[in-house]
Design a protein around this motif. Structure first.
Motif, PDB file in Angstrom:
ATOM      1  N   LYS B  25       0.857  -1.187   0.000  1.00  0.00           N
ATOM      2  CA  LYS B  25       0.000   0.000   0.000  1.00  0.00           C
ATOM      3  C   LYS B  25       0.890   1.233   0.000  1.00  0.00           C
ATOM      4  O   LYS B  25       2.034   1.175   0.442  1.00  0.00           O
ATOM      5  CB  LYS B  25      -0.884   0.025   1.253  1.00  0.00           C
ATOM      6  CG  LYS B  25      -1.988  -1.008   1.262  1.00  0.00           C
ATOM      7  CD  LYS B  25      -2.803  -0.895   2.545  1.00  0.00           C
ATOM      8  CE  LYS B  25      -3.968  -1.891   2.547  1.00  0.00           C
ATOM      9  NZ  LYS B  25      -4.627  -1.966   3.867  1.00  0.00           N
ATOM     10  N   SER B  26       0.318   2.356  -0.420  1.00  0.00           N
ATOM     11  CA  SER B  26       1.153   3.553  -0.481  1.00  0.00           C
ATOM     12  C   SER B  26       1.544   3.991   0.933  1.00  0.00           C
ATOM     13  O   SER B  26       0.761   3.887   1.871  1.00  0.00           O
ATOM     14  CB  SER B  26       0.436   4.674  -1.229  1.00  0.00           C
ATOM     15  OG  SER B  26      -0.474   5.308  -0.375  1.00  0.00           O
ATOM     16  N   GLY B  27       2.762   4.444   1.046  1.00  0.00           N
ATOM     17  CA  GLY B  27       3.231   4.967   2.326  1.00  0.00           C
ATOM     18  C   GLY B  27       3.831   3.930   3.263  1.00  0.00           C
ATOM     19  O   GLY B  27       4.346   4.286   4.317  1.00  0.00           O
ATOM     20  N   VAL B  28       3.785   2.655   2.896  1.00  0.00           N
ATOM     21  CA  VAL B  28       4.263   1.636   3.836  1.00  0.00           C
ATOM     22  C   VAL B  28       5.776   1.699   4.011  1.00  0.00           C
ATOM     23  O   VAL B  28       6.288   1.607   5.133  1.00  0.00           O
ATOM     24  CB  VAL B  28       3.807   0.223   3.393  1.00  0.00           C
ATOM     25  CG1 VAL B  28       4.429  -0.833   4.277  1.00  0.00           C
ATOM     26  CG2 VAL B  28       2.290   0.126   3.443  1.00  0.00           C
ATOM     27  N   LEU B  29       6.500   1.909   2.907  1.00  0.00           N
ATOM     28  CA  LEU B  29       7.955   2.018   3.027  1.00  0.00           C
ATOM     29  C   LEU B  29       8.329   3.194   3.939  1.00  0.00           C
ATOM     30  O   LEU B  29       9.234   3.099   4.760  1.00  0.00           O
ATOM     31  CB  LEU B  29       8.599   2.175   1.641  1.00  0.00           C
ATOM     32  CG  LEU B  29      10.122   2.326   1.647  1.00  0.00           C
ATOM     33  CD1 LEU B  29      10.794   1.106   2.256  1.00  0.00           C
ATOM     34  CD2 LEU B  29      10.641   2.576   0.234  1.00  0.00           C
ATOM     35  N   ALA B  30       7.580   4.304   3.792  1.00  0.00           N
ATOM     36  CA  ALA B  30       7.846   5.478   4.645  1.00  0.00           C
ATOM     37  C   ALA B  30       7.598   5.140   6.107  1.00  0.00           C
ATOM     38  O   ALA B  30       8.339   5.572   6.997  1.00  0.00           O
ATOM     39  CB  ALA B  30       6.966   6.647   4.220  1.00  0.00           C
ATOM     40  N   ARG B  31       6.562   4.348   6.388  1.00  0.00           N
ATOM     41  CA  ARG B  31       6.289   3.971   7.778  1.00  0.00           C
ATOM     42  C   ARG B  31       7.449   3.153   8.352  1.00  0.00           C
ATOM     43  O   ARG B  31       7.851   3.333   9.499  1.00  0.00           O
ATOM     44  CB  ARG B  31       5.005   3.146   7.864  1.00  0.00           C
ATOM     45  CG  ARG B  31       3.744   3.960   7.654  1.00  0.00           C
ATOM     46  CD  ARG B  31       2.518   3.056   7.709  1.00  0.00           C
ATOM     47  NE  ARG B  31       1.356   3.694   7.109  1.00  0.00           N
ATOM     48  CZ  ARG B  31       0.543   4.525   7.773  1.00  0.00           C
ATOM     49  NH1 ARG B  31       0.739   4.781   9.032  1.00  0.00           N
ATOM     50  NH2 ARG B  31      -0.477   5.079   7.148  1.00  0.00           N
ATOM     51  N   VAL B  32       7.966   2.239   7.532  1.00  0.00           N
ATOM     52  CA  VAL B  32       9.069   1.395   7.997  1.00  0.00           C
ATOM     53  C   VAL B  32      10.324   2.235   8.193  1.00  0.00           C
ATOM     54  O   VAL B  32      10.974   2.180   9.244  1.00  0.00           O
ATOM     55  CB  VAL B  32       9.319   0.237   7.001  1.00  0.00           C
ATOM     56  CG1 VAL B  32      10.607  -0.505   7.352  1.00  0.00           C
ATOM     57  CG2 VAL B  32       8.129  -0.724   6.999  1.00  0.00           C
ATOM     58  N   SER B  33      10.659   3.059   7.182  1.00  0.00           N
ATOM     59  CA  SER B  33      11.917   3.804   7.296  1.00  0.00           C
ATOM     60  C   SER B  33      11.839   4.870   8.387  1.00  0.00           C
ATOM     61  O   SER B  33      12.813   5.108   9.090  1.00  0.00           O
ATOM     62  CB  SER B  33      12.318   4.410   5.943  1.00  0.00           C
ATOM     63  OG  SER B  33      11.317   5.282   5.491  1.00  0.00           O
ATOM     64  N   SER B  34      10.649   5.477   8.580  1.00  0.00           N
ATOM     65  CA  SER B  34      10.572   6.504   9.629  1.00  0.00           C
ATOM     66  C   SER B  34      10.618   5.873  11.022  1.00  0.00           C
ATOM     67  O   SER B  34      11.080   6.491  11.969  1.00  0.00           O
ATOM     68  CB  SER B  34       9.348   7.400   9.455  1.00  0.00           C
ATOM     69  OG  SER B  34       8.179   6.757   9.906  1.00  0.00           O
ATOM     70  N   LEU B  35      10.152   4.637  11.134  1.00  0.00           N
ATOM     71  CA  LEU B  35      10.295   3.940  12.422  1.00  0.00           C
ATOM     72  C   LEU B  35      11.779   3.809  12.773  1.00  0.00           C
ATOM     73  O   LEU B  35      12.183   4.063  13.916  1.00  0.00           O
ATOM     74  CB  LEU B  35       9.650   2.544  12.355  1.00  0.00           C
ATOM     75  CG  LEU B  35       9.982   1.635  13.539  1.00  0.00           C
ATOM     76  CD1 LEU B  35       9.202   2.047  14.769  1.00  0.00           C
ATOM     77  CD2 LEU B  35       9.721   0.180  13.224  1.00  0.00           C
TER      78      LEU B  35
END
Lengths: 588, 198
Positions: B25-35
């Motif tokens: 889904k869109s934004g999932v990579l950002a969620r992982v990298s921002s974690l």
């Protein structure tokens, strides 16, 4: 049935059983405000979106149901960032719906555009940007499911304006199988072998302490905790987030541990040989210097969030699960080891029969309680002590009164001197330490429990941050009562500057008279009272208790030099607890 | 960095591979990298692509376990709602590959050297110019390291590595369970004696 996205959103909230929304409209959320006129849901119009968020938190903390807030895009959404962070730190179920610019404008720096899902990624349990009106009922159901299950927390649903206006065919997910959450499976049951190992450790300990945290309240585990304590005779400390989870009047209750905890609670943790941490997370405000915290203790750690286990302190037995279920499983395991119900002796040959007696440990604890009680002195004709105000208020209000507080000295005095005998009677900002929390949170609490008396114990600094919500309370006839412990200072910062910065007071003085709190209260439609002397405290509280048609604000002029004790300086070991002011330095 | 590597599989003790199955889904990579950034966890490399099931993507992350304990990294990752499962691929149980593209300064005189190296390493020549050559190699991270090291003295004009991707070895596939999001069998319990087949 054809509905607009906005109608489907409100209908979905109704399906989730929402009774009340705290919110403030604006451009991008306009379509959603129209169906509110036809809905059974009560909308409370706040004066600032931060107020909506904290009110929803207060509502959630006293009811156990998720609080709901509705805001517009851009600044409306960023104004509720602080409550989201606050709810994240304290695991409060919160559902925030924000408007967003139309999908066709996203990414163009449109008027009041803000990528709020990016902004709130780290301070929500999850968030959604809805890009198809047909997703709305499912996303709302997912949001409530995520907010309220596992470790509770805040969620945000961002709804672009064109999605609110689009038509869709109404449906409602029938079960969690209809939700699209393949990666979300919170576990609630404890691992049986670990539960048994925990029970065995409990029966081997000579100096055990139950370290109860906010998770007890989230899991509705207060009764189970009481059963565990009664059955094992193990004393209980209740953290700031767990005040009321175990009755202060219970002989095994040691009260609050931590930086401003009482001597007995702090020292019992330090000298324990077993900590039974239930829904607590070894927060730095509890542990002090972590390498020196409870050095001789083994640890049983129960938390519904597996990532909390071993995060700060390694546990001998770590159990991921719901506190109520795991504590009940522990009680069963203890039963199996011969530690039966209260008053029944342990059968010979069982682990319980071999158990060391706790009497020497409890005697030591009682000696500390006698030697180092919480203390202050109120002279009859002297300046008003804040602790005296809290104690008088406590004595003049019903047992089940709900107390909300802001953050700072007044919060610590409220937690120390109130007697919490019922769960869900204490509403405060623990992990985040959000000044300004008290007034809106008290309003939300009163909305959630209109049958209870709700008092806010606030500081003058905190009050000035969010007092405008008393206009909301007056307009909506929400009769909260606010006691301002007005010492004319940002008192906790002042205390640190006095103790650790050689009394160099930098930007902490606020003035007792500016603003004029009585006039301000009256301007906001409240009853305003001012109290300067000890003998006026009782009559003013009596008068306030008699007002039930509008909010009341009492400006208590308290001693600016009073400090919160005991105190463990930041970064110090809990062994270095300072019990009170040094000789001769007391009531300056 | 080079000197700290051991010869086992190109990964030193501080670098662990996590294979993270996420919703596509869109934004999932950002969620992982921002974690990783907000909790102060260091990423050594990260590669992401959809799996054969287009509902899911796989993120292969090489994490630095000196920045935080691995169990804490896994525990926090697993709290992300879009993360479906997490497997730790210990070097002994994983097949790892990485691809490198290098444009190396090589005129007529050096060209022969480059061709020889590409031959030894079983790489490919992708393009040849008057004074440059672009070559590629797919292989174990160790081998890619060595290839890069050998070419470096010639003068590297541009270089890009993909970061590691990994799958469990066939011999371990059946027994390799997710460390989070599924059952919690410890990968350390797996048999580590089987030699790598590929």
């Amino acid at each position: 049935m054809r509905l607009t996205g906005a109608q489907a959103l409100i209908k979905s909230l109704e399906m989730e059983g929402v009774e009340v929304i705290f919110g403030l409209p604006g451009g991008a959320i306009l379509p959603v405000y129209d169906p509110i006129l036809d809905s059974s849901i009560r909308h409370i119009l706040v004066r600032h979106e931060q107020g909506a968020g904290h009110a929803a938190e207060g509502y959630a903390q006293v009811t156990g149901r998720p609080g709901v807030a509705l805001v517009t895009s851009g600044p409306g959404a960023t104004n509720i960032v602080t409550p989201l962070m606050d709810a994240m730190m304290d695991s409060i179920p919160l559902v925030v719906v924000s408007g967003q610019v139309p999908t066709t404008s996203i990414g163009t720096d449109a008027f009041q555009e803000c990528a709020i899902t990016s902004v709130t990624q780290g301070i929500t349990k999850h968030n959604w940007l809805v890009t198809d009106a047909r997703d709305l009922p499912r996303v709302v159901a997912e949001a409530f499911h995520v907010a309220t299950t596992g470790r509770p927390g805040p969620v945000l649903i961002d709804v672009p304006k064109d999605i609110s206006n689009a038509q869709m065919d109404w449906y409602w997910p029938q079960s969690i199988d209809d939700l699209d959450l393949p990666g979300y499976r919170p576990s609630t049951q404890g691992d049986p072998a670990s539960v048994r190992a925990a029970a065995e450790l409990i029966l081997q300990a000579a100096r055990p302490v139950i370290y109860a945290g906010g998770g007890i309240l989230k899991a509705r585990a207060a009764e189970a905790l009481r059963e565990l304590a009664d059955r094992t005779g193990i004393p209980v400390v209740t953290t700031l987030m767990a005040r009321g989870a175990f009755p202060d009047s219970h002989p095994l209750c040691l009260g609050m541990p931590g930086m401003h905890g009482n001597y007995t609670a702090v020292t019992a943790l330090q000298q324990a040989d077993l900590l039974i941490a239930l829904g607590s997370r070894f927060d730095d405000r509890v542990t002090g210097k972590i390498s020196a915290f409870a050095p001789g203790a083994k640890v049983i750690h129960v938390d519904i969030d597996p990532a909390e286990l071993h995060k700060v302190r390694r546990a001998e037995v770590a159990i991921a699960g719901d506190c109520r279920i795991v504590v009940e499983e522990m009680i069963e395991a203890l039963d199996g080891l011969g530690c039966g119900a209260v008053g029944t002796g342990a059968p010979a040959g069982t682990a319980a029969a071999e158990r060391p007696g706790l009497e020497p440990w409890l005697a030591r604890i009682r000696a500390w309680q006698e030697e180092f009680p919480l203390a202050y002195s109120q002279e009859d004709d002297g300046t008003l002590k804040p602790q005296f105000v809290v104690e008088t208020l406590r004595d003049m209000t019903p047992d089940d009164t709900i107390v909300a507080s802001g953050v700072g000295q007044h919060q610590m005095w409220a937690s120390q001197y109130w007697k919490f005998d019922h769960p869900y009677t204490w509403v405060n900002s623990g992990g985040a330490g959000t000044m300004g929390f008290c007034v809106p949170a008290a309003i939300g609490a009163k909305v959630g429990r209109p049958d209870r008396m709700v008092w806010g114990i606030d500081g003058d600094g905190c009050f000035q941050m969010t007092a405008q919500e008393l206009v909301t309370a007056s307009a909506e006839r929400i009769p909260v009562k606010i006691a301002i412990l007005n010492n004319a200072y940002l008192g906790m910062v002042r205390q640190w500057q006095e103790l650790f910065y050689e009394e160099r007071y930098s930007e902490v003085y606020l003035s007792p008279d500016l603003p004029d709190y009585v006039k301000w209260a009256e301007a906001m439609g409240c009853v305003g009272l001012k109290v300067e002397h000890p003998e006026e405290v009782g009559p003013a509280i009596e008068k306030a208790n008699g007002v039930d048609d509008r909010p009341v604000v009492i400006d208590f002029r308290t001693d600016a030099f009073e400090k919160v004790y005991p105190m463990v300086p930041a970064g110090a070991s809990n062994d270095d607890i300072i019990v009170g002011p040094a000789e001769g330095d007391g009531g300056r | 960095m080079e000197s700290s590597r051991n010869s086992l599989a190109g990964v030193d003790a501080r670098h662990h591979i996590l294979s993270v199955l996420v919703e596509n889904k869109s934004g999932v990579l950002a969620r992982v990298s921002s974690l990783f950034s907000r909790r102060g966890y260091n990423i050594f490399s990260l590669a992401v692509a959809p799996t054969d099931d287009d509902r899911f993507s796989r993120i292969t992350i090489v994490v630095d376990v000196e920045s935080a304990p691995l169990e804490q990294i896994i525990g926090q990752l697993d709290k992300l709602i879009n993360v479906v499962s997490i497997s730790e691929l210990a070097p002994e149980v994983a097949i790892e590959r990485e691809l490198i593209l290098i444009t190396v300064a090589a005129g007529a005189e050096e060209r022969g050297q480059v061709i020889a190296l590409v031959g030894i390493f079983e790489g490919k020549i992708v393009a040849v110019g008057h004074d440059c050559m672009t070559v590629m190699l797919a292989g174990t991270p160790d081998k890619v390291d060595d290839f890069e090291k050998m070419l470096r003295p010639l003068g590297i004009v541009e270089l890009q590595r993909t970061g590691r991707v990994a799958l469990p070895k066939l011999s371990h596939r059946a027994r390799l369970h997710a460390v989070a999001g599924g059952t919690d069998q410890n990968p350390a319990d797996l048999d580590r004696t089987t030699p790598e087949a590929g």
